[in-house]
Design a protein around this motif. Structure first.
Motif, short mmCIF file in Angstrom:
data_model
loop_
_atom_site.label_atom_id
_atom_site.label_comp_id
_atom_site.label_asym_id
_atom_site.label_seq_id
_atom_site.Cartn_x
_atom_site.Cartn_y
_atom_site.Cartn_z
N ALA A 76 -8.95 -24.59 -19.62
CA ALA A 76 -10.19 -25.34 -19.43
C ALA A 76 -11.11 -24.60 -18.46
CB ALA A 76 -9.88 -26.74 -18.90
N GLU A 77 -10.54 -23.94 -17.47
CA GLU A 77 -11.33 -23.20 -16.50
C GLU A 77 -12.10 -22.06 -17.17
OE1 GLU A 77 -8.03 -25.31 -14.68
OE2 GLU A 77 -8.02 -23.73 -16.17
N ALA A 78 -11.38 -21.27 -18.00
CA ALA A 78 -12.04 -20.16 -18.69
C ALA A 78 -13.14 -20.66 -19.63
CB ALA A 78 -11.00 -19.34 -19.47
N ALA A 79 -12.88 -21.75 -20.33
CA ALA A 79 -13.89 -22.30 -21.24
C ALA A 79 -15.12 -22.78 -20.47
CB ALA A 79 -13.28 -23.45 -22.05
N THR A 80 -14.92 -23.42 -19.34
CA THR A 80 -16.04 -23.93 -18.54
C THR A 80 -16.86 -22.79 -17.96
OG1 THR A 80 -14.75 -25.91 -18.02
CG2 THR A 80 -16.66 -25.46 -16.63
N ILE A 81 -16.19 -21.76 -17.46
CA ILE A 81 -16.89 -20.59 -16.92
C ILE A 81 -17.69 -19.90 -18.03
CG2 ILE A 81 -16.55 -18.28 -15.94
CD1 ILE A 81 -14.06 -19.58 -14.46
N GLU A 82 -17.07 -19.69 -19.17
CA GLU A 82 -17.74 -19.05 -20.29
C GLU A 82 -18.96 -19.85 -20.74
OE1 GLU A 82 -15.91 -17.08 -24.09
OE2 GLU A 82 -16.16 -19.24 -24.46
N TYR A 83 -18.82 -21.15 -20.84
CA TYR A 83 -19.93 -22.00 -21.27
C TYR A 83 -21.09 -21.94 -20.27
CZ TYR A 83 -22.39 -25.91 -23.38
OH TYR A 83 -23.34 -26.69 -23.99
N ALA A 84 -20.78 -22.01 -18.99
CA ALA A 84 -21.83 -21.99 -17.96
C ALA A 84 -22.58 -20.66 -17.97
CB ALA A 84 -21.23 -22.24 -16.58
N VAL A 85 -21.84 -19.56 -18.11
CA VAL A 85 -22.47 -18.23 -18.06
C VAL A 85 -23.16 -17.90 -19.37
CG1 VAL A 85 -21.98 -15.76 -17.82
CG2 VAL A 85 -20.89 -17.40 -16.27
N ASN A 86 -22.48 -18.11 -20.51
CA ASN A 86 -23.02 -17.69 -21.80
C ASN A 86 -24.03 -18.66 -22.40
OD1 ASN A 86 -21.14 -15.73 -21.50
ND2 ASN A 86 -19.99 -16.18 -23.35
N ILE A 87 -23.74 -19.93 -22.37
CA ILE A 87 -24.59 -20.92 -23.04
C ILE A 87 -25.66 -21.47 -22.11
CG2 ILE A 87 -24.61 -23.09 -24.33
CD1 ILE A 87 -23.07 -20.74 -25.70
N LEU A 88 -25.27 -21.87 -20.92
CA LEU A 88 -26.23 -22.46 -19.98
C LEU A 88 -27.02 -21.40 -19.20
CD1 LEU A 88 -24.10 -25.43 -18.64
CD2 LEU A 88 -25.85 -25.46 -20.44
N GLY A 89 -26.50 -20.20 -19.16
CA GLY A 89 -27.21 -19.10 -18.51
C GLY A 89 -27.33 -19.19 -17.01
N LYS A 151 -10.40 -12.63 -9.05
CA LYS A 151 -10.00 -13.00 -10.42
C LYS A 151 -11.23 -13.30 -11.27
CE LYS A 151 -6.96 -16.06 -9.06
NZ LYS A 151 -5.98 -17.15 -9.12
N LEU A 152 -12.21 -13.97 -10.71
CA LEU A 152 -13.41 -14.32 -11.46
C LEU A 152 -14.16 -13.07 -11.92
CD1 LEU A 152 -15.15 -16.62 -12.52
CD2 LEU A 152 -16.29 -16.69 -10.29
N ARG A 153 -14.18 -12.04 -11.10
CA ARG A 153 -14.85 -10.78 -11.47
C ARG A 153 -14.22 -10.13 -12.69
NH1 ARG A 153 -14.67 -10.14 -5.84
NH2 ARG A 153 -16.74 -10.37 -4.92
N ARG A 154 -12.98 -10.48 -13.01
CA ARG A 154 -12.28 -9.88 -14.15
C ARG A 154 -12.54 -10.62 -15.47
NH1 ARG A 154 -8.86 -9.11 -9.76
NH2 ARG A 154 -8.25 -6.95 -9.46
N TYR A 155 -13.22 -11.74 -15.42
CA TYR A 155 -13.59 -12.43 -16.66
C TYR A 155 -14.66 -11.57 -17.35
CZ TYR A 155 -11.08 -16.79 -15.78
OH TYR A 155 -10.11 -17.74 -15.60
N PRO A 156 -14.46 -11.24 -18.64
CA PRO A 156 -15.38 -10.29 -19.30
C PRO A 156 -16.85 -10.67 -19.21
CG PRO A 156 -13.46 -10.69 -20.68
CD PRO A 156 -13.37 -11.63 -19.51
N ARG A 157 -17.21 -11.91 -19.46
CA ARG A 157 -18.62 -12.31 -19.41
C ARG A 157 -19.17 -12.26 -17.99
NH1 ARG A 157 -21.33 -12.46 -24.31
NH2 ARG A 157 -19.79 -13.04 -25.86
N VAL A 158 -18.33 -12.59 -17.03
CA VAL A 158 -18.75 -12.51 -15.63
C VAL A 158 -18.96 -11.04 -15.26
CG1 VAL A 158 -18.03 -12.91 -13.24
CG2 VAL A 158 -17.67 -14.68 -14.97
N ALA A 159 -18.02 -10.17 -15.64
CA ALA A 159 -18.13 -8.74 -15.34
C ALA A 159 -19.40 -8.16 -15.95
CB ALA A 159 -16.89 -8.00 -15.84
N ARG A 160 -19.68 -8.53 -17.20
CA ARG A 160 -20.90 -8.02 -17.86
C ARG A 160 -22.16 -8.52 -17.16
NH1 ARG A 160 -18.89 -9.92 -23.25
NH2 ARG A 160 -17.09 -8.60 -23.47
N GLY A 161 -22.16 -9.80 -16.80
CA GLY A 161 -23.32 -10.36 -16.10
C GLY A 161 -23.55 -9.70 -14.75
N LEU A 162 -22.46 -9.43 -14.03
CA LEU A 162 -22.58 -8.76 -12.73
C LEU A 162 -23.10 -7.34 -12.91
CD1 LEU A 162 -19.23 -9.95 -11.08
CD2 LEU A 162 -21.55 -10.62 -10.40
#
Length: 194
Positions: A76-89, A151-162
């Protein structure tokens, strides 16, 4: 519990009848930030930040734990992070730890969570200390917070955004007893008041 029920029963009247009694929602359809914090009832993101409804995406877990990213592993954590970064921007992600955190104490002193085996297992499976944390409550909580940021920096969408400069990470540490919020400075490895 009765006071919570009573408030929930009349909440719609406050929202529909007298908007001045409730903080109005923000005009924007996009939240300003994501706030990842502990599920501890003493940590209230909207009170700490002054955010209005719609300004924060909140993710609350025991000990503000972010599980390691693993391809194919659904959380659920990964899904919420992905949704916030990818969909909600969201452009800012705040990870907020706090003093007197039971999850951190349970991780440092395993006997603390003897009566909560699921919580203890969750902490053991999702977090490995890279080095032994300091013995003080605040130091252990701050070391735990830094590990969650790593750990959060290793999420692919987070890493790309950073990497693209579209996303910023913030490590905040909230002192429950005083209300003081400190910010983690990765360049010096220190926490300084906001």
């Amino acid at each position: 519990m009765q006071s919570l029920i009573d408030h929930a029963r009349t909440f719609h009247q406050k929202v529909s009848g007298g908007r001045e009694q409730v903080i109005p929602p923000c005009d924007s359809a996009s939240p300003q930030a994501m706030f990842i914090t502990c599920s501890d009832a003493q940590v209230i993101p909207s009170l700490i930040t002054g955010a209005r409804p719609g300004e924060l995406v909140e993710l609350r877990t025991a000990g503000n734990v972010i599980p390691p990213y693993r391809l194919g592993r659904l959380t659920a954590e990964a899904a919420t992070i992905e949704y916030a970064v990818n969909i909600l921007g969201v452009q800012d992600v705040i990870v907020c730890g706090h003093t007197s955190c039971g999850a951190v104490q349970g991780r440092v002193r395993s006997w603390t969570l003897r009566s909560a085996p699921t919580t203890r297992w969750w902490l053991l499976q999702t977090h490995r200390w890279r080095e032994a944390p300091a013995t003080g409550d605040e130091e252990a909580g701050q070391a735990h917070l830094v590990a969650q940021l790593d750990k959060l920096r290793r999420y692919p969408r987070v890493a790309r955004g950073l990497a693209a400069g579209r996303l910023r990470l913030h490590g905040w540490f909230y002192e429950v007893e005083t209300g003081v919020v400190s910010n983690y400075r990765p360049e010096t490895g220190t926490f300084t008041p906001l």
